[in-house]
Design a protein around this motif. Structure first.
Motif, PDB file in Angstrom:
ATOM      1  N   UNK A   9      54.161   1.207  12.073  1.00 18.63           N
ATOM      2  CA  UNK A   9      54.254   0.159  13.083  1.00 18.63           C
ATOM      3  C   UNK A   9      54.714   0.838  14.363  1.00 18.63           C
ATOM      4  N   UNK A  10      53.787   1.064  15.281  1.00 22.29           N
ATOM      5  CA  UNK A  10      54.114   1.814  16.499  1.00 22.29           C
ATOM      6  C   UNK A  10      54.481   3.241  16.140  1.00 22.29           C
ATOM      7  N   UNK A  11      55.674   3.655  16.514  1.00 17.04           N
ATOM      8  CA  UNK A  11      56.146   5.002  16.194  1.00 17.04           C
ATOM      9  C   UNK A  11      56.997   5.034  14.921  1.00 17.04           C
ATOM     10  N   UNK A  12      57.197   3.889  14.288  1.00 17.15           N
ATOM     11  CA  UNK A  12      58.065   3.804  13.104  1.00 17.15           C
ATOM     12  C   UNK A  12      57.252   3.645  11.825  1.00 17.15           C
ATOM     13  N   UNK A  13      57.791   4.160  10.753  1.00 15.51           N
ATOM     14  CA  UNK A  13      57.195   3.991   9.431  1.00 15.51           C
ATOM     15  C   UNK A  13      58.048   3.006   8.642  1.00 15.51           C
ATOM     16  N   UNK A  14      57.408   2.054   8.001  1.00 16.21           N
ATOM     17  CA  UNK A  14      58.064   1.067   7.160  1.00 16.21           C
ATOM     18  C   UNK A  14      57.678   1.340   5.713  1.00 16.21           C
ATOM     19  N   UNK A  15      58.543   0.955   4.788  1.00 17.58           N
ATOM     20  CA  UNK A  15      58.222   1.100   3.373  1.00 17.58           C
ATOM     21  C   UNK A  15      58.497  -0.206   2.650  1.00 17.58           C
ATOM     22  N   UNK A  16      57.861  -0.361   1.517  1.00 15.73           N
ATOM     23  CA  UNK A  16      58.014  -1.545   0.679  1.00 15.73           C
ATOM     24  C   UNK A  16      57.896  -1.075  -0.762  1.00 15.73           C
ATOM     25  N   UNK A  17      58.922  -1.302  -1.570  1.00 14.69           N
ATOM     26  CA  UNK A  17      58.910  -0.902  -2.975  1.00 14.69           C
ATOM     27  C   UNK A  17      58.952  -2.139  -3.848  1.00 14.69           C
ATOM     28  N   UNK A  35      62.224  -1.708   4.197  1.00  7.66           N
ATOM     29  CA  UNK A  35      62.963  -1.313   5.388  1.00  7.66           C
ATOM     30  C   UNK A  35      62.236  -0.239   6.157  1.00  7.66           C
ATOM     31  N   UNK A  36      62.979   0.404   7.039  1.00  3.37           N
ATOM     32  CA  UNK A  36      62.448   1.474   7.862  1.00  3.37           C
ATOM     33  C   UNK A  36      62.821   2.814   7.243  1.00  3.37           C
ATOM     34  N   UNK A  37      61.932   3.770   7.323  1.00  7.39           N
ATOM     35  CA  UNK A  37      62.217   5.101   6.786  1.00  7.39           C
ATOM     36  C   UNK A  37      63.262   5.807   7.650  1.00  7.39           C
ATOM     37  N   UNK A  43      66.680  -3.748   2.807  1.00  2.00           N
ATOM     38  CA  UNK A  43      66.747  -5.152   2.431  1.00  2.00           C
ATOM     39  C   UNK A  43      66.168  -5.307   1.035  1.00  2.00           C
ATOM     40  N   UNK A  44      66.691  -6.272   0.290  1.00  2.00           N
ATOM     41  CA  UNK A  44      66.205  -6.514  -1.063  1.00  2.00           C
ATOM     42  C   UNK A  44      65.942  -7.995  -1.253  1.00  2.00           C
ATOM     43  N   UNK A  45      64.967  -8.266  -2.098  1.00  2.00           N
ATOM     44  CA  UNK A  45      64.668  -9.631  -2.513  1.00  2.00           C
ATOM     45  C   UNK A  45      64.422  -9.581  -4.012  1.00  2.00           C
ATOM     46  N   UNK A  46      65.038 -10.499  -4.744  1.00  2.00           N
ATOM     47  CA  UNK A  46      64.939 -10.497  -6.198  1.00  2.00           C
ATOM     48  C   UNK A  46      64.334 -11.811  -6.661  1.00  2.00           C
ATOM     49  N   UNK A  47      63.338 -11.719  -7.533  1.00  2.00           N
ATOM     50  CA  UNK A  47      62.759 -12.883  -8.190  1.00  2.00           C
ATOM     51  C   UNK A  47      62.978 -12.738  -9.684  1.00  2.00           C
ATOM     52  N   UNK A  48      63.525 -13.772 -10.311  1.00  2.00           N
ATOM     53  CA  UNK A  48      63.736 -13.764 -11.755  1.00  2.00           C
ATOM     54  C   UNK A  48      62.689 -14.664 -12.383  1.00  2.00           C
ATOM     55  N   UNK A  49      61.941 -14.101 -13.342  1.00  2.00           N
ATOM     56  CA  UNK A  49      60.838 -14.814 -13.981  1.00  2.00           C
ATOM     57  C   UNK A  49      61.020 -14.784 -15.494  1.00  2.00           C
ATOM     58  N   UNK A  50      60.500 -15.798 -16.159  1.00  2.00           N
ATOM     59  CA  UNK A  50      60.698 -15.933 -17.605  1.00  2.00           C
ATOM     60  C   UNK A  50      59.816 -14.994 -18.433  1.00  2.00           C
ATOM     61  N   UNK A  51      58.604 -14.730 -17.977  1.00  2.00           N
ATOM     62  CA  UNK A  51      57.690 -13.909 -18.775  1.00  2.00           C
ATOM     63  C   UNK A  51      57.193 -12.704 -17.993  1.00  2.00           C
ATOM     64  N   UNK A  52      56.731 -11.723 -18.746  1.00  2.00           N
ATOM     65  CA  UNK A  52      56.166 -10.520 -18.139  1.00  2.00           C
ATOM     66  C   UNK A  52      54.890 -10.858 -17.369  1.00  2.00           C
ATOM     67  N   UNK A  53      54.113 -11.801 -17.883  1.00  2.99           N
ATOM     68  CA  UNK A  53      52.866 -12.203 -17.217  1.00  2.99           C
ATOM     69  C   UNK A  53      53.170 -12.787 -15.843  1.00  2.99           C
ATOM     70  N   UNK A  54      54.174 -13.651 -15.756  1.00  2.00           N
ATOM     71  CA  UNK A  54      54.561 -14.221 -14.462  1.00  2.00           C
ATOM     72  C   UNK A  54      55.008 -13.130 -13.490  1.00  2.00           C
TER      73      UNK A  54
END
Length: 79
Positions: A9-17, A35-37, A43-54
């Motif tokens: 993004x412009x002169x910056x590199x962003x990552x997403x894992x 975040x930014x490299x 930053x973190x975001x967590x989703x809790x799901x009942x099954x592996x398929x979900x």
């Protein structure tokens, strides 16, 4: 499963894992870390799901959206 994405993004590199793990209660957790490299703010975001398929469906949904926004998959390093 772990997926790493990068985007410029412009002169910056962003990552997403993205990673899927199982917690102690048997639920599946989709962890998104982004975040930014250059700076150390993560930053973190967590989703809790009942099954592996979900969990895999949500990972696929997020991955497709990130690829549409210009993120690229990290190439695996070979030794």
């Amino acid at each position: 499963m772990k997926v790493k994405l990068y985007r410029r993004v412009g002169q910056r590199w962003r990552y997403y894992k993205l990673s899927i793990n199982q917690n102690l209660f048997g639920d599946y957790v989709l962890l998104r870390e982004y975040g930014s490299i250059i700076n150390s703010h993560t930053f973190e975001r967590i989703n809790i799901l009942k099954t592996k398929v979900e969990a895999y469906r949500l990972l696929q949904y997020v991955l497709i959206n990130k690829l549409k926004r210009g993120y690229m998959l990290q190439q695996k390093e070979t030794v």
